[in-house]
Design an enzyme around this catalytic site. Structure first.
Site, PDB file in Angstrom:
ATOM      1  N   SER A   1       0.681  -1.170  -0.011  1.00  0.00           N
ATOM      2  CA  SER A   1       0.099   0.099  -0.079  1.00  0.00           C
ATOM      3  C   SER A   1       0.928   1.250  -0.035  1.00  0.00           C
ATOM      4  CB  SER A   1      -0.969   0.022   1.252  1.00  0.00           C
ATOM      5  OG  SER A   1      -2.062  -0.844   1.271  1.00  0.00           O
TER       6      SER A   1
ATOM      7  N   GLY B   1       4.234   1.157   1.221  1.00  0.00           N
ATOM      8  CA  GLY B   1       5.729   0.948   1.182  1.00  0.00           C
ATOM      9  C   GLY B   1       6.483   1.178   2.475  1.00  0.00           C
TER      10      GLY B   1
ATOM     11  N   ASP C   1       6.910  -0.551   5.116  1.00  0.00           N
ATOM     12  CA  ASP C   1       7.322  -1.608   5.996  1.00  0.00           C
ATOM     13  C   ASP C   1       8.717  -1.527   6.183  1.00  0.00           C
ATOM     14  OD1 ASP C   1       6.295  -4.772   6.645  1.00  0.00           O
ATOM     15  OD2 ASP C   1       8.453  -4.494   6.437  1.00  0.00           O
TER      16      ASP C   1
ATOM     17  N   SER D   1       6.678  -5.619   1.920  1.00  0.00           N
ATOM     18  CA  SER D   1       5.489  -5.662   0.884  1.00  0.00           C
ATOM     19  C   SER D   1       6.147  -5.537  -0.601  1.00  0.00           C
ATOM     20  CB  SER D   1       4.948  -4.216   1.071  1.00  0.00           C
ATOM     21  OG  SER D   1       5.780  -3.085   1.350  1.00  0.00           O
TER      22      SER D   1
ATOM     23  N   GLY E   1      -3.476   0.782   3.977  1.00  0.00           N
ATOM     24  CA  GLY E   1      -3.570  -0.559   3.926  1.00  0.00           C
ATOM     25  C   GLY E   1      -2.739  -1.272   4.982  1.00  0.00           C
TER      26      GLY E   1
ATOM     27  N   HIS F   1      -0.789   0.314   7.320  1.00  0.00           N
ATOM     28  CA  HIS F   1      -0.581   1.198   8.600  1.00  0.00           C
ATOM     29  C   HIS F   1      -1.603   0.812   9.600  1.00  0.00           C
ATOM     30  CE1 HIS F   1       0.186   4.309  11.326  1.00  0.00           C
ATOM     31  NE2 HIS F   1      -0.945   5.194  11.010  1.00  0.00           N
TER      32      HIS F   1
ATOM     33  N   TYR G   1      -0.691   4.282  15.587  1.00  0.00           N
ATOM     34  CA  TYR G   1      -0.715   5.347  16.448  1.00  0.00           C
ATOM     35  C   TYR G   1      -0.229   6.773  16.055  1.00  0.00           C
ATOM     36  CZ  TYR G   1       4.139   5.968  16.853  1.00  0.00           C
ATOM     37  OH  TYR G   1       5.356   6.348  16.611  1.00  0.00           O
TER      38      TYR G   1
ATOM     39  N   ASN H   1       3.862  -2.793  13.720  1.00  0.00           N
ATOM     40  CA  ASN H   1       4.417  -1.946  12.616  1.00  0.00           C
ATOM     41  C   ASN H   1       5.696  -1.437  12.601  1.00  0.00           C
ATOM     42  OD1 ASN H   1       1.962  -1.796  11.167  1.00  0.00           O
ATOM     43  ND2 ASN H   1       1.357   0.030  12.051  1.00  0.00           N
ATOM     44  N   TYR H   2       6.639  -1.555  13.655  1.00  0.00           N
ATOM     45  CA  TYR H   2       8.055  -1.464  13.504  1.00  0.00           C
ATOM     46  C   TYR H   2       8.659  -2.708  13.012  1.00  0.00           C
ATOM     47  CZ  TYR H   2       7.103   3.305  15.396  1.00  0.00           C
ATOM     48  OH  TYR H   2       6.980   4.659  15.685  1.00  0.00           O
TER      49      TYR H   2
HETATM   50  C1  LIG Z   1       8.833   7.129   8.068  1.00  0.00           C
HETATM   51  C2  LIG Z   1       7.969   6.188   8.859  1.00  0.00           C
HETATM   52  C3  LIG Z   1       7.001   6.626   9.810  1.00  0.00           C
HETATM   53  C4  LIG Z   1       6.207   5.963  10.531  1.00  0.00           C
HETATM   54  N1  LIG Z   1       5.423   6.551  11.560  1.00  0.00           N
HETATM   55  C5  LIG Z   1       4.418   5.887  12.176  1.00  0.00           C
HETATM   56  C6  LIG Z   1       3.550   6.492  12.958  1.00  0.00           C
HETATM   57  O1  LIG Z   1       3.601   7.593  13.311  1.00  0.00           O
HETATM   58  N2  LIG Z   1       2.772   5.550  13.611  1.00  0.00           N
HETATM   59  C7  LIG Z   1       2.550   4.200  13.448  1.00  0.00           C
HETATM   60  O2  LIG Z   1       1.625   3.607  14.011  1.00  0.00           O
HETATM   61  N3  LIG Z   1       3.438   3.634  12.606  1.00  0.00           N
HETATM   62  C8  LIG Z   1       4.323   4.353  11.784  1.00  0.00           C
HETATM   63  N4  LIG Z   1       5.095   3.888  11.026  1.00  0.00           N
HETATM   64  C9  LIG Z   1       5.116   2.312  10.755  1.00  0.00           C
HETATM   65  C10 LIG Z   1       3.936   2.051   9.686  1.00  0.00           C
HETATM   66  O3  LIG Z   1       2.746   2.021  10.436  1.00  0.00           O
HETATM   67  C11 LIG Z   1       4.330   0.578   9.346  1.00  0.00           C
HETATM   68  O4  LIG Z   1       5.322   0.635   8.561  1.00  0.00           O
HETATM   69  C12 LIG Z   1       2.824   0.246   8.165  1.00  0.00           C
HETATM   70  O5  LIG Z   1       2.976  -0.967   8.078  1.00  0.00           O
HETATM   71  C13 LIG Z   1       3.140   1.003   6.836  1.00  0.00           C
HETATM   72  O6  LIG Z   1       2.159   0.585   6.047  1.00  0.00           O
HETATM   73  P1  LIG Z   1       2.244   0.740   4.546  1.00  0.00           P
HETATM   74  O7  LIG Z   1       0.997   0.468   3.894  1.00  0.00           O
HETATM   75  O8  LIG Z   1       2.721   2.347   4.253  1.00  0.00           O
HETATM   76  O9  LIG Z   1       3.528  -0.140   4.291  1.00  0.00           O
HETATM   77  P2  LIG Z   1       3.529  -1.305   3.109  1.00  0.00           P
HETATM   78  O10 LIG Z   1       4.999  -1.692   3.230  1.00  0.00           O
HETATM   79  O11 LIG Z   1       2.871  -1.135   1.934  1.00  0.00           O
HETATM   80  O12 LIG Z   1       2.742  -2.532   4.074  1.00  0.00           O
HETATM   81  C14 LIG Z   1       3.349  -3.011   5.198  1.00  0.00           C
HETATM   82  C15 LIG Z   1       2.877  -4.645   5.402  1.00  0.00           C
HETATM   83  O13 LIG Z   1       1.580  -4.481   5.341  1.00  0.00           O
HETATM   84  C16 LIG Z   1       1.065  -5.463   4.129  1.00  0.00           C
HETATM   85  N5  LIG Z   1       0.059  -4.688   3.362  1.00  0.00           N
HETATM   86  C17 LIG Z   1       0.082  -3.609   2.828  1.00  0.00           C
HETATM   87  N6  LIG Z   1      -1.125  -3.115   2.206  1.00  0.00           N
HETATM   88  C18 LIG Z   1      -2.044  -4.156   2.691  1.00  0.00           C
HETATM   89  C19 LIG Z   1      -3.454  -4.322   2.212  1.00  0.00           C
HETATM   90  N7  LIG Z   1      -4.070  -3.530   1.511  1.00  0.00           N
HETATM   91  N8  LIG Z   1      -3.770  -5.510   2.972  1.00  0.00           N
HETATM   92  C20 LIG Z   1      -3.088  -6.287   3.732  1.00  0.00           C
HETATM   93  N9  LIG Z   1      -1.925  -6.174   3.983  1.00  0.00           N
HETATM   94  C21 LIG Z   1      -1.372  -5.360   3.549  1.00  0.00           C
HETATM   95  C22 LIG Z   1       2.294  -5.515   3.349  1.00  0.00           C
HETATM   96  O14 LIG Z   1       2.466  -6.462   2.535  1.00  0.00           O
HETATM   97  C23 LIG Z   1       3.473  -5.408   4.440  1.00  0.00           C
HETATM   98  O15 LIG Z   1       3.527  -6.729   5.118  1.00  0.00           O
HETATM   99  C24 LIG Z   1       6.018   4.837  10.258  1.00  0.00           C
HETATM  100  C25 LIG Z   1       6.886   4.090   9.358  1.00  0.00           C
HETATM  101  C26 LIG Z   1       7.829   4.874   8.429  1.00  0.00           C
HETATM  102  C27 LIG Z   1       8.655   4.249   7.603  1.00  0.00           C
END
Ligand SMILES: Cc1cc2nc3c(=O)[nH]c(=O)nc-3n(C[C@H](O)[C@H](O)[C@H](O)COP(=O)(O)OP(=O)(O)OC[C@H]3O[C@@H](n4cnc5c(N)ncnc54)[C@H](O)[C@@H]3O)c2cc1C
Ligand SMILES: *[C@@H]1O[C@H](CO)[C@@H](O)[C@H](O)[C@H]1NC(C)=O
Ligand SMILES: *[C@@H]1O[C@H](CO)[C@@H](O)[C@H](O)[C@H]1NC(C)=O
Ligand SMILES: *[C@@H]1O[C@H](CO)[C@@H](O)[C@H](O)[C@H]1NC(C)=O
Length: 536
Positions: free
Chosen positions: A106, A108, A110, A115, A179, A181, A187, A471-472
Site C-alpha cells: 500500500s 511501502g 514496511d 511488501s 492498507g 498502517h 498510533y 508496525n515497527y
Molecule cells: C517514516 C515512517 C514513519 C512511521 N510513523 C508511524 C507512526 O507515526 N505511527 C505508526 O503507527 N506507525 C508508523 N510507522 C510504521 C507504519 O505504520 C508501518 O510501516 C506500516 O506497515 C506501513 O504501512 P504501508 O501501507 O505504508 O506499508 P507497506 O510496506 O505497503 O505494508 C506493510 C505491510 O502490510 C502489508 N500490506 C500492505 N497493504 C496491505 C493491504 N491492503 N492489505 C493487507 N496487507 C497489506 C504489506 O504486505 C506489508 O507486510 C512509520 C513508518 C515509517 C517508515
C-alpha cells in the site's frame, strides 16, 4: 464475450505447468487477470516486468527504506498496479491458481520491505495498490470509507477539507499507506485521547483467499478482529477501511522545546517518564525525539532531546496543564503556536513551517533513507544511571535516533484483547533507529550498534515477553521459513507483537487461510495439518 475468453483461459491453464518459462507464465497471468476483472485492464500502464523501463521507478516509488531496493536484494518478477477492486480479487485468484507467490503493497513503509521484497521465497510478484486511493468522507455520518492505497495524509486532508472540527487518530508520518498502517494498529499524536486508528475502524472490505470481496458482516467478527492490529498480509488484502471520525477543537496548539542531556536534560527526561503518560491531560501529547546535535557554543557533539507537543486546545489552557503536570519543562507562550488541527499534523510530521496542507495530496514519502529500527515498551521509569549509559551509547553512533511516545489516557482504557494490538498499559514506547546515507556504508556496523543498544536496554523494558510493535517490523526477532513453520520459533516474535492474542490470531488464520497463501517472513502461521486433524 465471456465464453471464448474463459475457454481460452482454461486451455492455457491446462497446458501450464509450474516450470513454465517466465514469459509464458506472464501470458497466463495476464489472460487470467483479464478473465476475472470486471473492467478491462490497461496492461501497458498496470503491468511491469523488469524489462520495462518504468519497472525500477515503480518499484522504488514508495519503497521507504532504501536498504531494500539495492541491486543485491531480490526483485519481483512483475509488478501489477490494479485500477479496480475486482482486479485485486483477480490477482488473488490467478496467483493462487498459477502458484505464484504474492506480496501486497500500500504505502511501502514496511521497515523490512516485506511488501516488495521476499527474501525467503522467489520468484514473487508485487500487487501495488497505489492506484486505489479514494477517500470518501461523510461528515453527517461522522465516518469515511478510505481505500487501501491512500496515504494517511490524504485521509487527514480530505477530512479537514470538509470540517475544521473533525479529525482522525492515526500515524504521525503522512506518507504511510492506510492498507498496511492500520492493520498493525497505527498510533499518532491523538492516541492518548482516542486510541489507535485500528480502535476507530467500524467496517472494512477485504479480499479473502478465495478472491471474495467481503465486508464486516460477510467476513465475520473473528476476521474483522484479526485485521485490526494483527499485522499486514496474513489474512487477505484490505481494500477499504470504514473509519469513525473524532472531534477536534478548531484551535490546536503545537510546540517544541529542546534540551541537551548535558544541560540537565537527563533529569528532565527522567521526569517526563513519570508524567507524560500518567499525569498529563489526555488532550496533551508530548513525545521526545532524541538525536545527536552539535552544541551551539562549543561545536561539540552532544545528545539533544526535543520535546514535541500537540495539545487539543488553546495555549492558555495548555500552560495551565503544564504548570500543574510538568512545570520542569518550563514551557512558555513563546514556544507555542496556535493553529488548526490539519496544520498541527504538518507540524508534527516535520514539514517546514508555512507548508500548505495541499502537500498531503502528493502522497509522497518525505524520508527515503537507509535505516534499521527496533522497538521496546517501558512500564517503569528508566533510572538516571540507565539514561547515562544510553547517552554514552548514542554518542558512539553516526546518526542514531530514538523516539519516545507516551501512552496513558485512552490507551489504558482499552483492554489488551479488544483488538490484536496488546500494548495498552505501558508508560511509553521506544523506537530506536540508526540511519545512513549511502548503500552499504558500514551497514553491518550500524546494525551491530543497534543490536547492542537493544541488549543494553533489556533490564529497563518489558519482559516475558519483551514487547515490540508489529508496525515497527524487526526481522531480528525471527522469521518463518517457507514451509513447515515452527510454532516455537514463531512465538518468539508472535508473543512480542501480540502477547496472548497471538493464539487467537493463529486460530483465525487456520480457519480463513489454512493453506497459508498469504504469507511472508513474519505472517501469522496456520496450525499445521496434523494438529488440525486431531482437533476436528
Ligand atoms: C517514516 C515512517 C514513519 C512511521 N510513523 C508511524 C507512526 O507515526 N505511527 C505508526 O503507527 N506507525 C508508523 N510507522 C510504521 C507504519 O505504520 C508501518 O510501516 C506500516 O506497515 C506501513 O504501512 P504501508 O501501507 O505504508 O506499508 P507497506 O510496506 O505497503 O505494508 C506493510 C505491510 O502490510 C502489508 N500490506 C500492505 N497493504 C496491505 C493491504 N491492503 N492489505 C493487507 N496487507 C497489506 C504489506 O504486505 C506489508 O507486510 C512509520 C513508518 C515509517 C517508515
Ligand atoms: C527480458 O529481456 C531479456 C533480454 O533482453 C529477454 O531474454 C527476456 O525474455 C525478457 N523477459 C521478458 C519477461 O520479457
Ligand atoms: C479513561 O477512563 C477513565 C476512568 O474511567 C476516565 O476518567 C477517562 O476519561 C478515560 N479516558 C478517555 C480518553 O476516555
Ligand atoms: C517439519 O518439522 C518437523 C520438526 O522440526 C520435522 O519432524 C518434519 O520432518 C518436518 N516436515 C517437513 C515436511 O519438512
Amino acid at each position: 464475450m465471456m465464453l471464448p475468453n474463459s475457454l481460452l483461459f482454461l486451455f492455457l491453464l491446462m497446458s501450464s505447468s509450474l516450470a513454465q518459462p517466465t514469459s509464458s507464465k506472464q501470458d497466463m497471468l495476464i489472460q487470467c487477470l483479464t478473465y476475472h476483472s470486471k473492467v478491462p485492464i490497461p496492461f501497458s500502464t498496470t503491468f511491469f516486468t523488469p524489462n520495462s523501463s518504468a519497472f525500477t521507478t515503480i518499484l522504488a516509488s514508495t519503497a521507504d527504506n532504501l536498504r531494500y531496493i539495492v541491486p543485491s536484494v531480490p526483485k519481483p518478477e512483475f509488478i501489477f498496479t490494479p485500477t479496480h477492486d475486482s482486479q485485486v480479487q483477480a490477482a488473488v485468484i490467478c496467483t493462487k491458481q498459477l502458484g505464484i507467490h504474492l506480496r501486497v503493497r500500500s504505502g511501502g513503509h514496511d521497515y523490512e520491505g516485506l511488501s516488495y521484497v521476499s527474501q525467503i521465497e522467489t520468484p514473487f510478484i508485487v500487487v501495488d495498490l497505489a492506484k486505489l486511493r479514494s477517500v470518501n468522507v461523510d461528515i453527517q455520518q461522522n465516518t469515511a470509507w478510505i481505500q487501501a492505497g491512500a496515504t494517511i495524509g490524504e485521509v487527514y486532508y480530505r477530512i479537514a477539507e470538509k470540517s475544521t472540527t473533525h479529525g482522525f487518530p492515526a500515524g504521525v508520518c503522512t506518507s504511510l499507506g492506510v492498507g498496511g498502517h492500520i492493520t498493525g494498529g497505527a498510533y499518532g499524536a491523538m492516541m492518548r485521547k482516542y486510541g489507535l486508528a485500528a480502535d476507530n475502524v467500524v467496517n472494512a472490505r477485504i479480499v479473502d483467499v478465495n478472491g471474495r470481496n467481503l465486508d464486516r458482516e460477510a467476513m465475520g467478527e473473528d476476521l474483522f478482529w484479526a485485521i485490526r492490529g494483527g499485522g499486514g498480509a496474513s489474512f487477505g488484502i484490505i481494500l477499504w477501511w470504514k473509519i469513525k471520525l473524532v472531534p477536534v477543537p478548531s484551535t490546536v496548539t503545537v510546540f517544541t522545546v529542546a534540551k541537551t542531556l548535558e544541560q540537565g536534560g537527563t533529569k528532565l527526561l527522567h521526569k517526563w517518564q513519570q508524567v507524560a503518560a500518567t499525569e498529563l491531560d489526555e488532550d496533551l501529547f508530548i513525545r521526545v525525539i532524541i538525536q545527536l546535535t552539535s552544541d551551539s557554543k562549543s561545536g561539540k557533539k552532544t545528545v539533544a532531546t526535543l520535546y514535541q507537543g500537540q495539545f487539543l486546545g488553546g495555549v492558555e489552557r495548555l500552560l495551565q496543564v503544564m504548570q500543574t503536570g510538568f512545570p520542569e519543562l518550563s514551557l512558555t507562550q513563546k514556544d507555542c503556536t496556535e493553529t488548526t488541527w490539519i496544520k498541527s499534523v504538518l507540524y508534527i510530521a516535520n514539514y517546514p513551517s508555512g507548508t500548505q496542507p495541499e502537500i498531503l495530496l502528493q502522497g509522497k514519502s518525505t524520508t527515503k533513507i537507509y535505516y534499521k529500527a527496533k522497538s521496546d515498551f517501558v512500564k517503569d521509569p528508566i533510572p538516571e544511571t540507565g539514561l547515562e549509559g544510553l547517552r554514552k551509547r548514542l554518542m558512539k553512533e553516526t546518526t542514531p535516533m530514538m523516539i519516545w511516545t507516551p501512552y496513558g489516557g485512552m490507551m489504558s482504557n482499552i483492554s489488551e484483547s479488544a483488538i490484536p494490538f496488546p500494548h495498552r498499559t505501558v508508560l511509553f514506547k521506544i523506537q530506536y533507529l540508526t540511519i545512513w546515507q549511502a548503500a552499504n556504508q558500514n551497514e553491518a556496523k550500524h546494525i551491530d550498534w543497534i543490536r547492542k543498544l537493544y541488549s543494553y536496554m533489556a533490564p529497563y523494558v518489558t519482559k516475558s515477553p519483551r514487547q515490540a510493535y508489529v508496525n515497527y517490523r524487526d526481522l531480528d526477532l525471527g522469521i518463518n521459513k517457507k514451509s513447515n513453520i515452527s510454532f516455537i520459533k514463531a512465538s518468539a516474535w508472535g508473543n512480542r507483537y501480540f502477547k496472548d492474542n497471538f493464539n487467537r490470531l493463529i486460530e483465525i488464520k487456520t480457519k480463513v487461510d489454512p493453506e497459508n497463501f498469504f504469507r511472508h517472513e513474519q505472517s501469522i502461521p496456520p496450525r499445521p495439518l496434523p494438529a488440525r486433524r486431531t482437533r476436528n
